[in-house]
Design a protein around this motif. Structure first.
Motif, mmCIF file in Angstrom:
data_model
loop_
_atom_site.group_PDB
_atom_site.id
_atom_site.type_symbol
_atom_site.label_atom_id
_atom_site.label_comp_id
_atom_site.label_asym_id
_atom_site.label_seq_id
_atom_site.Cartn_x
_atom_site.Cartn_y
_atom_site.Cartn_z
ATOM 1 N N ALA A 373 55.904 35.692 29.270
ATOM 2 C CA ALA A 373 56.398 35.135 30.532
ATOM 3 C C ALA A 373 56.443 36.183 31.639
ATOM 4 C CB ALA A 373 57.788 34.535 30.321
ATOM 5 N N ASP A 374 56.687 37.434 31.274
ATOM 6 C CA ASP A 374 56.753 38.507 32.276
ATOM 7 C C ASP A 374 55.380 39.162 32.375
ATOM 8 O OD1 ASP A 374 57.382 40.443 34.061
ATOM 9 O OD2 ASP A 374 59.071 41.279 32.908
ATOM 10 N N LEU A 375 54.526 38.586 33.215
ATOM 11 C CA LEU A 375 53.151 39.070 33.316
ATOM 12 C C LEU A 375 53.067 40.439 33.966
ATOM 13 C CD1 LEU A 375 51.334 35.763 34.400
ATOM 14 C CD2 LEU A 375 51.709 36.669 32.104
ATOM 15 N N SER A 376 54.141 40.848 34.630
ATOM 16 C CA SER A 376 54.122 42.160 35.281
ATOM 17 C C SER A 376 54.062 43.292 34.261
ATOM 18 C CB SER A 376 55.352 42.321 36.174
ATOM 19 O OG SER A 376 56.546 42.301 35.384
ATOM 20 N N LEU A 377 54.433 42.993 33.019
ATOM 21 C CA LEU A 377 54.388 44.014 31.972
ATOM 22 C C LEU A 377 52.980 44.226 31.432
ATOM 23 C CD1 LEU A 377 57.591 43.011 29.930
ATOM 24 C CD2 LEU A 377 57.375 44.841 31.638
ATOM 25 N N LEU A 378 52.061 43.313 31.753
ATOM 26 C CA LEU A 378 50.704 43.352 31.197
ATOM 27 C C LEU A 378 49.710 43.895 32.219
ATOM 28 C CD1 LEU A 378 50.641 39.851 29.443
ATOM 29 C CD2 LEU A 378 51.498 42.035 28.555
ATOM 30 N N SER A 379 48.618 44.429 31.711
ATOM 31 C CA SER A 379 47.530 44.909 32.583
ATOM 32 C C SER A 379 46.451 43.835 32.656
ATOM 33 C CB SER A 379 46.958 46.221 32.032
ATOM 34 O OG SER A 379 47.924 47.242 32.028
ATOM 35 N N LEU A 380 46.799 42.680 33.241
ATOM 36 C CA LEU A 380 45.858 41.555 33.276
ATOM 37 C C LEU A 380 44.648 41.860 34.157
ATOM 38 C CD1 LEU A 380 48.202 38.424 33.405
ATOM 39 C CD2 LEU A 380 47.177 39.565 31.427
ATOM 40 N N ASN A 381 44.802 42.746 35.121
ATOM 41 C CA ASN A 381 43.680 43.065 35.995
ATOM 42 C C ASN A 381 42.526 43.713 35.221
ATOM 43 O OD1 ASN A 381 45.514 45.325 35.661
ATOM 44 N ND2 ASN A 381 44.278 46.422 37.184
ATOM 45 N N LYS A 382 42.827 44.274 34.029
ATOM 46 C CA LYS A 382 41.779 44.915 33.236
ATOM 47 C C LYS A 382 41.001 43.913 32.368
ATOM 48 C CE LYS A 382 44.248 49.333 33.046
ATOM 49 N NZ LYS A 382 44.849 50.379 32.175
ATOM 50 N N ILE A 383 41.530 42.687 32.256
ATOM 51 C CA ILE A 383 40.836 41.663 31.455
ATOM 52 C C ILE A 383 40.647 40.380 32.270
ATOM 53 C CG2 ILE A 383 41.629 42.584 29.231
ATOM 54 C CD1 ILE A 383 43.708 40.268 29.217
ATOM 55 N N ASN A 384 40.486 40.544 33.584
ATOM 56 C CA ASN A 384 40.350 39.364 34.448
ATOM 57 C C ASN A 384 39.257 38.418 33.985
ATOM 58 O OD1 ASN A 384 42.414 39.576 36.334
ATOM 59 N ND2 ASN A 384 41.280 41.049 37.590
ATOM 60 N N ASN A 385 38.139 38.981 33.498
ATOM 61 C CA ASN A 385 37.002 38.140 33.091
ATOM 62 C C ASN A 385 37.294 37.305 31.845
ATOM 63 O OD1 ASN A 385 35.467 39.125 35.205
ATOM 64 N ND2 ASN A 385 34.533 40.756 33.973
ATOM 65 N N LEU A 386 38.333 37.691 31.096
ATOM 66 C CA LEU A 386 38.682 36.941 29.884
ATOM 67 C C LEU A 386 39.665 35.817 30.153
ATOM 68 C CD1 LEU A 386 39.186 39.821 27.258
ATOM 69 C CD2 LEU A 386 37.070 38.664 27.919
ATOM 70 N N LEU A 387 40.307 35.843 31.301
ATOM 71 C CA LEU A 387 41.359 34.873 31.575
ATOM 72 C C LEU A 387 40.782 33.551 32.086
ATOM 73 C CD1 LEU A 387 43.909 37.226 33.389
ATOM 74 C CD2 LEU A 387 43.924 36.487 30.989
ATOM 75 N N PHE A 389 42.092 31.710 34.240
ATOM 76 C CA PHE A 389 42.659 31.451 35.562
ATOM 77 C C PHE A 389 42.617 32.740 36.382
ATOM 78 C CE2 PHE A 389 46.102 32.636 32.664
ATOM 79 C CZ PHE A 389 46.633 33.741 33.305
ATOM 80 N N THR A 390 42.782 32.553 37.675
ATOM 81 C CA THR A 390 43.041 33.701 38.545
ATOM 82 C C THR A 390 44.486 33.565 39.018
ATOM 83 O OG1 THR A 390 42.213 32.487 40.488
ATOM 84 C CG2 THR A 390 40.656 33.908 39.293
ATOM 85 N N GLN A 391 45.181 34.678 39.033
ATOM 86 C CA GLN A 391 46.602 34.642 39.341
ATOM 87 C C GLN A 391 46.823 34.806 40.831
ATOM 88 O OE1 GLN A 391 48.908 37.514 37.231
ATOM 89 N NE2 GLN A 391 50.888 36.630 37.804
ATOM 90 N N GLY A 392 47.580 33.860 41.387
ATOM 91 C CA GLY A 392 47.935 33.937 42.796
ATOM 92 C C GLY A 392 49.248 34.691 42.961
#
Length: 548
Positions: A373-387, A389-392
């Motif tokens: 739930a706390d996405l700020s703890l994750l480095s989602l920008n490094k796996i953007n192509n796997l997600l 969705f794009t996060q607004g």
């Protein structure tokens, strides 16, 4: 005669002309007037011109000889007998005789070749004979068929015979008695068979003139008996028998169906039939990678570990440089499905992330992704192509949300738990407060409900394209589903995880619907039997499926 007189008259009146004209001009005048008079006479008398042409055509009598093995079963001199019959009956000089042998097809032969026929074919088809007679351009006055009358292919052609405008004579020869026989017609099995997974093997037992007899049908694997059933042979000539089958080992196996013998059978060799199947290995290598220890990791990991067909390894990040687990490179290389729990974490080593990305990119490895739930703890920008969705905009807050499974997608994940979403209330999970822009082609399996109000925010998504095959869960505290989501004594969370992995392991390029016939070649008029197999997205057979 009138034409000749008209021409003579025209020549006479133009022989001498006043004034005198040239010879050339007189010829033109004579020719012109003669043609006019001839045309007038033709119009008046309308003469006819008749040509008589006589062409004598001999009547043709085709003689068809059955070349099947049943003709010689009990008569080694059949070739001489047939030749003597033909030689004695074809002495007329006013009739042309043509000779044909027939089995599954009709072949024209000369008279001398009649004595060379071997009578070794396996099929007797009268329908092809009558098709030839119906389409022949010869002047046919009659036809002769020499046969034992045992038809085992095509129709009896009674209707075609009645519509011919000439008689067809038959000469019975050979053994004309009907044979008694039992034979295994076919063995049917699912196309995808997995080790230690129950399946069904079906067989079709046919009989001729043995209805009411009791026989034993035995099912063998690699020549070892698995099961047997006693059946009473049907009046229809067909019995269908099914056996439960659980293969213990992967690889190729020989399955055999054997029917017990009856003393008055014509042929014992066709009482047994075998087929080769390829049993697939059911142990699936799964690597679970977690950005940190958590209750959700434990719930997913334990759910996977309880499935015997899975080989599950784990790799848990403890701090920036330390992980719980060893031989990461080897386990990553052998993994067939990856499971991410809160990965990558904010301090996860870039080298680890790059290895995972290369594995997915090069091997097209499918993955299950649970984001906290706390996405700020994750480095989602490094796996953007796997997600998916794009996060607004993210507000850094969380709230409680429940899943809402769409009717069309509930079975996609839930499998055989019928209508589970309407019977079960899932405990709410923590959900991140933010905007999620779903990428094109992504399927929403479950959206969210907040304070009993349904929203468009996704909780479970699936992606299936040429590059990625994934399932993503958004939120935290999914572990509660495992302890409070039980229906019909089945844990719904475990079912969700299991079916998600089964869906991920199946390539979308694999066909899920197959239709074939029970044999490759049919005679005209013969009933065609279609066999259908339908599999779900996890390549599990669907029983009693209806296909429109």
């Amino acid at each position: 005669m009138f034409i000749a007189l008209a021409v003579i008259y025209v020549v006479y009146i133009y022989k001498y002309t006043l004034p005198q004209t040239s010879v050339f001009l007189r010829i033109i005048l004579i020719t012109t007037r003669s043609l006019v008079l001839v045309l007038l006479l033709l119009l008046i008398f309308e003469p006819s011109f008749t040509v008589n042409n006589e062409d004598e055509e001999k009547p043709v009598v085709p003689i068809f000889i059955d070349n099947s093995s049943s003709m010689s079963n009990f008569n080694s001199s059949i070739a001489d007998e047939v030749f003597d019959i033909i030689d004695e009956g074809t002495s007329s000089n006013i009739t042309e005789y043509k000779y044909f042998s027939f089995d599954s097809r009709v072949d024209e032969i000369n008279k001398d070749s009649v004595g060379l026929l071997r009578y070794d074919k396996g099929i007797t088809n009268f329908e092809n004979v009558f098709n030839y007679l119906s389409n022949s351009n010869d002047y046919l006055t009659s036809a002769v068929i020499i046969s034992d009358g045992i038809i085992n292919d095509g129709s009896s052609s009674i209707y075609q015979a009645e519509n011919l405008n000439f008689p067809v004579y038959t000469i019975g020869i050979g053994d004309t008695s009907e044979i008694s026989d039992i034979y295994v017609s076919s063995i049917l099995n699912n196309r995808f068979i997995y080790k230690e997974t129950p399946t069904v093997v079906a067989t079709e037992i046919s009989n001729e003139n043995l209805a009411g007899e009791t026989v034993t049908v035995t099912f063998l694997e690699n020549n070892k008996r698995i099961d047997s059933q006693e059946i009473i042979l049907s009046e229809s000539g067909i019995n269908r028998v099914t056996f439960e089958y659980v293969p213990k080992e992967s690889g190729k196996h020989k399955l055999t169906i054997q029917v017990s013998q009856i003393s008055n059978e014509h042929n014992f060799e066709n009482n047994i039939r075998s087929t080769i199947i390829d049993v697939l290995e059911n142990k699936l290598n799964i690597l679970v990678i977690s950005g940190s220890p958590s209750a959700d990791f434990k719930a997913v990991y334990n759910s996977l570990k309880q499935v015997d067909e899975y080989e599950v390894n784990k790799f848990i990040q403890i701090n920036e440089s330390d992980f719980l687990g060893n031989n990461f490179a080897a386990k990553l290389d052998s993994a067939q499905v990856l499971v991410f729990i809160n990965f990558p974490y904010g301090n996860t080593n870039d080298e680890i992330i790059q290895k995972v990305l290369r594995k997915i990119s090069i091997d097209k490895t499918p993955f299950f992704n649970l984001l906290g739930a706390d996405l700020s703890l994750l480095s989602l920008n490094k796996i953007n192509n796997l997600l998916p969705f794009t996060q607004g905009q993210s507000f850094g807050e969380v709230f409680l949300a429940e899943p809402v499974f769409s009717e069309q997608n509930s079975n996609f994940i839930s499998g055989k738990l019928e209508d589970f979403s309407s019977k079960l209330v899932f405990p709410p999970v923590f959900y991140p407060n933010g905007n999620f822009n779903i990428k094109p082609g992504i399927q929403v399996i479950a959206s969210t409900k907040v304070n009993n109000i349904q929203t468009d925010m996704p909780m479970i998504l699936s992606q299936n394209d040429a590059l990625l095959r994934s399932i993503t869960f958004i939120g935290s505290n999914f572990w509660k589903w495992r302890f409070k989501s039980e229906i019909n004594k089945k844990n719904v969370f475990d079912q969700l995880v299991y079916n998600s992995i089964q869906w991920l392991r199946v390539s979308d390029r694999q066909r899920k619907f197959f239709v074939e016939t029970n044999k490759d070649i049919y005679a005209p008029g013969e009933t065609i039997e279609f066999i259908g197999e339908l599999y779900d997205d996890k390549l599990e057979p669907i029983n009693n499926a209806s296909v429109a």
